[in-house]
Scaffold this motif. Structure first.
Motif, PDB file in Angstrom:
ATOM      1  N   ILE A 131     -37.391  11.854 -52.962  1.00 31.99           N
ATOM      2  CA  ILE A 131     -36.620  11.955 -54.150  1.00 31.99           C
ATOM      3  C   ILE A 131     -36.721  13.546 -55.023  1.00 31.99           C
ATOM      4  O   ILE A 131     -35.923  14.248 -54.606  1.00 31.99           O
ATOM      5  CB  ILE A 131     -36.758  10.971 -55.407  1.00 31.99           C
ATOM      6  CG1 ILE A 131     -36.368   9.388 -55.211  1.00 31.99           C
ATOM      7  CG2 ILE A 131     -36.948  11.651 -56.627  1.00 31.99           C
ATOM      8  CD1 ILE A 131     -37.672   8.795 -55.732  1.00 31.99           C
ATOM      9  N   SER A 210     -31.255  11.816 -55.621  1.00 30.49           N
ATOM     10  CA  SER A 210     -32.166  12.300 -54.148  1.00 30.49           C
ATOM     11  C   SER A 210     -30.743  12.592 -53.171  1.00 30.49           C
ATOM     12  O   SER A 210     -29.664  12.701 -53.556  1.00 30.49           O
ATOM     13  CB  SER A 210     -33.126  10.806 -53.325  1.00 30.49           C
ATOM     14  OG  SER A 210     -31.898  10.123 -53.621  1.00 30.49           O
ATOM     15  N   GLY A 214     -30.952  11.285 -48.824  1.00 32.21           N
ATOM     16  CA  GLY A 214     -32.062   9.924 -49.228  1.00 32.21           C
ATOM     17  C   GLY A 214     -31.516   8.249 -49.714  1.00 32.21           C
ATOM     18  O   GLY A 214     -32.825   8.367 -49.714  1.00 32.21           O
TER      19      GLY A 214
END
Length: 590
Positions: A131, A210, A214
Motif C-alpha cells: 500500500i 495502492s 498493488g
C-alpha cells in the motif's frame, strides 16, 4: 518424504529479487509462483515439518484437499499477477508481493495456531508495504489506518490463541466446537480480515490507494486467506450466515454509491466474500465446496476486473467514473476482458461464476434457509448492477470525456487474456474445479434448465432496472461516508482531546515540578555551608556583631567552607548541635 512448506519457495524468490537486475527480477516474479503451483500439485496428503517448540508440537505443513485448493489458486493468480506487472521495475513492490503471497500460502498450509499466527502477521506487514509503495500522502494515511485496524485484529487473534492454548493445552488448528471467549476472539480476528462490517471499511479505504499492480495483488489474498481460516475453523457456525448476508447487502449498497472505479471493485470484494461466509456458516459438504469454489473463481474474475481498472488508470491516470467514459474507442481489448470479468462475477451462464456460486445458493435451499436464500438471490442481482453493468458502463461507455489513451501494454493484456480464458473455461467445463474441492460435488450440475432460466431472468431484470433508473445511478464527484468515518474523526478528536488535556497537564506539571526542583537546588546548594552559617549566626549576634560586619562574617565563613578551610572544631560543634537537637526531640516524643 519430508516436503518443504510451499511458502518457502515464494520467500526464496522474494529474497532473490534484490540481487538481480530489473530484467531478471521480472521473470523471478512470474516463475516463482508457477514453480510453487507445480510443487503443490505434487504434494502428497499428510502432515510434515513437525517441530517441537516450547513444549508444543508445531506442524508447518499440513496437506489436504482444502489447503491444496487454496494453494492452487493463490499460486495460479500469483503467476498471472507476475505477468501483469512485467513492466514494473520497483524491486520493493516485487519483493513485498512475493512475501505477501508466500505468507498467505503459509497460513493455508499451517497445521497449528502458532505457525498460522506468524504467517498472518507477516502477511499484514507485507500488504502494508504494498500500500505504501505508491508514495502519496493519501496512500500513507490509508496505510496508517490499515495498520491500526489490523493491529486490533491481530491482537484479538493472539489473545484468542493464547486463551485457547491455556484451556486446551493444544495448538492444533482444526474445527472449533467450543463457544467461549477464546474461540470468539479468534473468530473476530479472522472476520476482521474478511472486511466484515463494522470494521470492513479498511478494504475500500486502502486497496484503491495502492499502485496499479498493488491493488491487483491485494485483491486476492487477505480476504480469501481469512475465508480459508473460517472454513477450516468455524464450519457450521450460524453467526457466519448472519455476517455473510449483511456483507452481501453492505457491499452492494456502497458499490452503487461509489464514484471511484477501484473502490467500486473493493466494495464488491466485501459483497462476494459475504457469499463465502454464508457457505461456511451453513457448513454442509455442498456449502463448504461452494465456498471454496466461489473463492477460487472469485480470485480470478475479481483480479481480472482489477487488472482492467488498473490498465485504465495506468493509461489515463484517472480512477473516478465522472472523469472517464468513451474508452471503448481506444481500449477495446481492455474493455473485452473487463466485460468477461463483469459477466463472470454476475454468474452469467458459461462463465465460472455461474458454476461456482450456484453451489452456495443450492445448499441454502437444501438446508431450508429461506431468508439467507432470498438475500443471496437479491445480492446476485445487485452484483450484476454494480459490477456487471455499472463498472464497464461508466468507465468505457458513458459520456465521452475526450480521453484517447490507446491500448495498454502487452503484458497487461496477456495477463487479462489468461484470466479471461480461465473464467470461460471453468464456466463451460467446471469438472477440473469440482475435482479439487474438499468433498466433491457428486452428480451436481449447474446447467439445469430451471437454474439457467432463473439466472438469466434475474440478470435481465437487473439490467432493466439499471437502465430504467440510470439517471439516479449517474455518479457525481462526491465521496461516500463509511464506518471508517468514526475512527477517522474519532481518532482526530481523541488526538485533540489528549493534546489539550494530557499534554496540558504535562505542561503545568512540568512547570510546577521544575519550580520545585529549582527551589530544592537552591536550598541544597552549599547546604552544609548554610547550616554552619545558621549555627554560628546566634553566637555572632550574642557577641554584638551586627549589620555589615555580620554579613561579611557570613560571607567569609561560606567561602572558607567551600575551600575546605573550616577549623576542625566547627564540625564537632555542628555534630554536637544535632545530637542535642535529637536528644531534645526524642525526649519530647517519649
Amino acid at each position: 518424504m519430508e516436503y518443504l512448506p510451499p511458502a518457502f519457495i515464494l520467500f526464496l524468490g522474494a529474497f532473490l529479487i534484490p540481487i538481480f537486475l530489473p530484467e531478471v527480477r521480472k521473470w523471478i516474479a512470474i516463475f516463482t509462483p508457477a514453480i510453487a503451483f507445480l510443487y503443490i500439485l505434487n504434494l502428497d496428503y499428510g502432515t510434515y515439518w513437525q517441530v517441537h517448540f516450547f513444549g508444543y508440537d508445531l506442524t508447518l505443513l499440513r496437506v489436504d484437499k482444502l489447503a491444496k485448493a487454496f494453494g492452487y489458486i493463490f499460486t495460479l493468480y500469483g503467476f498471472a499477477a507476475g505477468i501483469y506487472s512485467y513492466y514494473l521495475k520497483d524491486a520493493r513492490q516485487q519483493f513485498s508481493a512475493l512475501i505477501y503471497m508466500g505468507s498467505a500460502l503459509g497460513v493455508v498450509f499451517a497445521g497449528d495456531l502458532i505457525t498460522l499466527y506468524f504467517y498472518w502477521e507477516v502477511m499484514a506487514i507485507a500488504s502494508v508495504i504494498i500500500i505504501l509503495a505508491k508514495e502519496t500522502e493519501s496512500a500513507l494515511e490509508a496505510g496508517y489506518r490499515y495498520v491500526l485496524v489490523h493491529i486490533v485484529g491481530g491482537l484479538c487473534l493472539l489473545a484468542g490463541i493464547v486463551l485457547y492454548i491455556q484451556q486446551t493445552h493444544s495448538v492444533a488448528f482444526n474445527g472449533f466446537s467450543a463457544h467461549n471467549l477464546s474461540t470468539y476472539l479468534i473468530l473476530i480476528g479472522f472476520l476482521l480480515n474478511t472486511a466484515a462490517p463494522p470494521l470492513g471499511a479498511w478494504l475500500p479505504d486502502a486497496y484503491p490507494e495502492s499502485t496499479v499492480t498493488g491493488s491487483v495483488v491485494l485483491s486476492a489474498y487477505t480476504t480469501k486467506t481469512a475465508v480459508y481460516t473460517l472454513l477450516r475453523g468455524f464450519p457450521g457456525w450460524e453467526i457466519l450466515i448472519v455476517v455473510g448476508c449483511i456483507m452481501t447487502l453492505y457491499g452492494i449498497f456502497y458499490a452503487l454509491l461509489e464514484n471511484d472505479m477501484r473502490r467500486i471493485l473493493a466494495y464488491s470484494i466485501i459483497n462476494q466474500v459475504g457469499f463465502m461466509l454464508c457457505g461456511a456458516g451453513i457448513g454442509t459438504a455442498m456449502a463448504i465446496d461452494g465456498a471454496v469454489a466461489h473463492a477460487f473463481v472469485h480470485i480470478i474474475y475479481k483480479g481480472l476486473l482489477f487488472m482492467s481498472a488498473g490498465a485504465v488508470l495506468y493509461m489515463t491516470g484517472k480512477s473516478k467514473c465522472t472523469e472517464l467514459g468513451g474508452l471503448y474507442k481506444t481500449m477495446p481489448y481492455t474493455l473485452l476482458f473487463g466485460c468477461v470479468g463483469a459477466l463472470a462475477i454476475s454468474a452469467f451462464p458459461l462463465t465460472s461464476g455461474f458454476t461456482a456460486k450456484s453451489l452456495i445458493i443450492e445448499s441454502s435451499i437444501h438446508h431450508h434457509l429461506f431468508w439467507p436464500w432470498l438475500i443471496l438471490e437479491v445480492a446476485s442481482a445487485g452484483v450484476f448492477l454494480h459490477a456487471g453493468i455499472k463498472f464497464p458502463y461508466f468507465v468505457f461507455f458513458a459520456k465521452d470525456k475526450g480521453l484517447r489513451p490507446g491500448e495498454t501494454n502487452k503484458s497487461m493484456l496477456l495477463a487479462m487474456a489468461f484470466l479471461s480464458f480461465l473464467c470461460i473455461f471453468l464456466g463451460v467445463y467446471p469438472k477440473p474445479l469440482y475435482d479439487i474441492l474438499p468433498y466433491g460435488v457428486g452428480d451436481y450440475t449447474a446447467y439445469t434448465l430451471p437454474h439457467v432460466v432463473t439466472q438469466l431472468q434475474l440478470l435481465m431484470f437487473s439490467a432493466l432496472v439499471f437502465f430504467l433508473f440510470l439517471p439516479l445511478l449517474k455518479r457525481t464527484d462526491t465521496i461516500s461516508l463509511d464506518t471508517d468515518w468514526f475512527y477517522r474523526i474519532g481518532g482526530l478528536l481523541a488526538y485533540k482531546f489528549f493534546d489539550k488535556t494530557l499534554n496540558g497537564i504535562n505542561y503545568y506539571a512540568d512547570k510546577i515540578c521544575m519550580a520545585l526542583v529549582r527551589s530544592l537546588v537552591s536550598l541544597f546548594s552549599d547546604f552544609w555551608a548554610k547550616v554552619v552559617v545558621f549555627c554560628f549566626t546566634p553566637m555572632w549576634i550574642a557577641q554584638g556583631i551586627r549589620g555589615e560586619e555580620l554579613i561579611v562574617k557570613k560571607q567569609v565563613l561560606r567561602t572558607e567552607f567551600k575551600r575546605d578551610l573550616i577549623p576542625v572544631g566547627i564540625g564537632a560543634a555542628i555534630s554536637g548541635f544535632f545530637l542535642v537537637l535529637v536528644f531534645i526531640l526524642g525526649r519530647n516524643l517519649w
